[in-house]
Design a protein around this motif. Structure first.
Motif, PDB file in Angstrom:
ATOM      1  N   UNK A   4      19.877 -24.019  61.025  1.00 31.41           N
ATOM      2  CA  UNK A   4      20.774 -25.295  60.379  1.00 31.41           C
ATOM      3  C   UNK A   4      20.233 -25.730  59.172  1.00 31.41           C
ATOM      4  N   UNK A   5      20.975 -25.529  58.038  1.00 33.82           N
ATOM      5  CA  UNK A   5      20.506 -26.031  56.784  1.00 33.82           C
ATOM      6  C   UNK A   5      20.076 -27.797  56.750  1.00 33.82           C
ATOM      7  N   UNK A   9      15.159 -34.830  52.106  1.00 30.40           N
ATOM      8  CA  UNK A   9      14.325 -35.604  52.862  1.00 30.40           C
ATOM      9  C   UNK A   9      14.171 -35.502  54.330  1.00 30.40           C
ATOM     10  N   UNK A  10      14.812 -34.395  54.815  1.00 33.19           N
ATOM     11  CA  UNK A  10      14.951 -33.912  56.237  1.00 33.19           C
ATOM     12  C   UNK A  10      14.008 -33.124  56.672  1.00 33.19           C
ATOM     13  N   UNK A  11      13.413 -33.139  57.752  1.00 32.42           N
ATOM     14  CA  UNK A  11      12.414 -32.187  58.343  1.00 32.42           C
ATOM     15  C   UNK A  11      12.944 -31.780  59.665  1.00 32.42           C
ATOM     16  N   UNK A  23      15.810 -32.648  64.201  1.00 32.56           N
ATOM     17  CA  UNK A  23      15.958 -33.013  62.746  1.00 32.56           C
ATOM     18  C   UNK A  23      15.793 -34.488  62.501  1.00 32.56           C
ATOM     19  N   UNK A  24      14.790 -34.861  61.645  1.00 32.69           N
ATOM     20  CA  UNK A  24      14.810 -36.308  61.251  1.00 32.69           C
ATOM     21  C   UNK A  24      14.756 -36.453  59.579  1.00 32.69           C
ATOM     22  N   UNK A  91      20.979 -31.334  65.252  1.00 30.40           N
ATOM     23  CA  UNK A  91      19.974 -31.093  66.263  1.00 30.40           C
ATOM     24  C   UNK A  91      20.552 -30.465  67.288  1.00 30.40           C
ATOM     25  N   UNK A  92      21.464 -31.005  67.942  1.00 31.29           N
ATOM     26  CA  UNK A  92      22.100 -30.224  69.105  1.00 31.29           C
ATOM     27  C   UNK A  92      22.395 -28.889  68.826  1.00 31.29           C
ATOM     28  N   UNK A  93      23.232 -28.699  67.691  1.00 30.60           N
ATOM     29  CA  UNK A  93      23.500 -27.182  67.307  1.00 30.60           C
ATOM     30  C   UNK A  93      22.061 -26.296  67.265  1.00 30.60           C
TER      31      UNK A  93
END
Length: 252
Positions: A4-5, A9-11, A23-24, A91-93
């Motif tokens: 998932x791309x 600022x996401x990790x 993913x946050x 995040x679900x995917x």
């Protein structure tokens, strides 16, 4: 695990349970211990056949943990902030759970048409703790919405929960202990009878700062006060119960 791309600022964080990831965004609201403790509290009673609703899901952490610990039939999670809801969907995917967990974007006060009244076996919620007139609000809007009653109040959450729960459906919430009187008064007024209360204390010597509450729609009065949950030992280490909840291995 799907590829998932990520956005700026996401990790991706490892939840260290059932190989789940989340993913946050480092600039938005990230989940804390509150959500983990609430998920564990609710998972003790949620059944595999249950239909569960998470009100104000944020990053989607509670549905992921509930699936890991209880594997209910279906979890629907509602989040008003479009960017947060979209991130929770990814995040679900990422975990391949789109057949079990559904993220919807919408308002707790007026839920989308896909959320039906008198339907849910259990509702879980980690609502904003602070009244909108009190406390210092975070200048980052998504964090302020998550922490302060800007878009919904405690009463909004409870009124919607009463409408959506099945008769005898169970309600689970974590909140600040100093608001306990408000919580219990509103729950009884709305016929969600408080049945289990567990205080959370930073240490054995410090007063509770959080409280876990379970209520049942249409139940008779009688509440059980459970033993406190202590977060830290005197030496600053986490207690064994916290290690068990997180499924961490304690260093020897």
């Amino acid at each position: 695990m799907k590829n998932i791309p990520l956005k700026k600022k996401e990790r991706i964080d490892d939840l260290q349970i059932n190989n789940l990831k989340i993913i946050q965004n480092t600039e938005k609201f990230c989940f804390g211990m509150d959500a983990v403790l609430l998920a564990n509290f609710a998972a003790q009673e949620i059944k595999k056949k249950n239909l569960v609703l998470d009100l104000g899901t944020g990053t989607g952490i509670i549905p992921l943990l509930l699936w890991a610990k209880a594997q209910p039939k279906k979890i629907i999670a509602l989040e008003i902030q479009e960017q947060m809801a979209e991130m929770a969907k990814r995040s679900v995917l990422l975990n391949g759970l789109e057949d079990t967990i559904e993220i919807l974007q919408g308002d707790i006060k007026n839920p989308p048409k896909e959320i039906y009244p008198n339907t849910y076996d259990a509702i879980v919620t980690n609502p904003p703790y602070m009244k909108n007139i009190s406390g210092l609000q975070n200048p980052e809007q998504s964090k302020a919405i998550s922490r302060h009653e800007i878009l919904c109040s405690l009463e909004d959450v409870l009124r919607t929960s009463k409408r959506l729960l099945k008769p005898r459906g169970k309600f689970y919430m974590i909140h600040r202990s100093h608001r306990l009187v408000d919580i219990l008064s509103l729950m009884r007024e709305l016929h969600i009878e408080p049945k289990r209360i567990r205080f959370i204390q930073p240490t054995r010597e410090k007063a509770p700062n959080l409280v876990l509450i379970q209520g049942i729609k249409g139940s008779k009065p009688e509440v059980t006060i459970e033993s406190p949950l202590y977060v830290y030992e005197d030496n600053g280490d986490y207690t064994q119960e916290i290690y068990d909840i997180y499924q961490w291995q304690k260093e020897k």
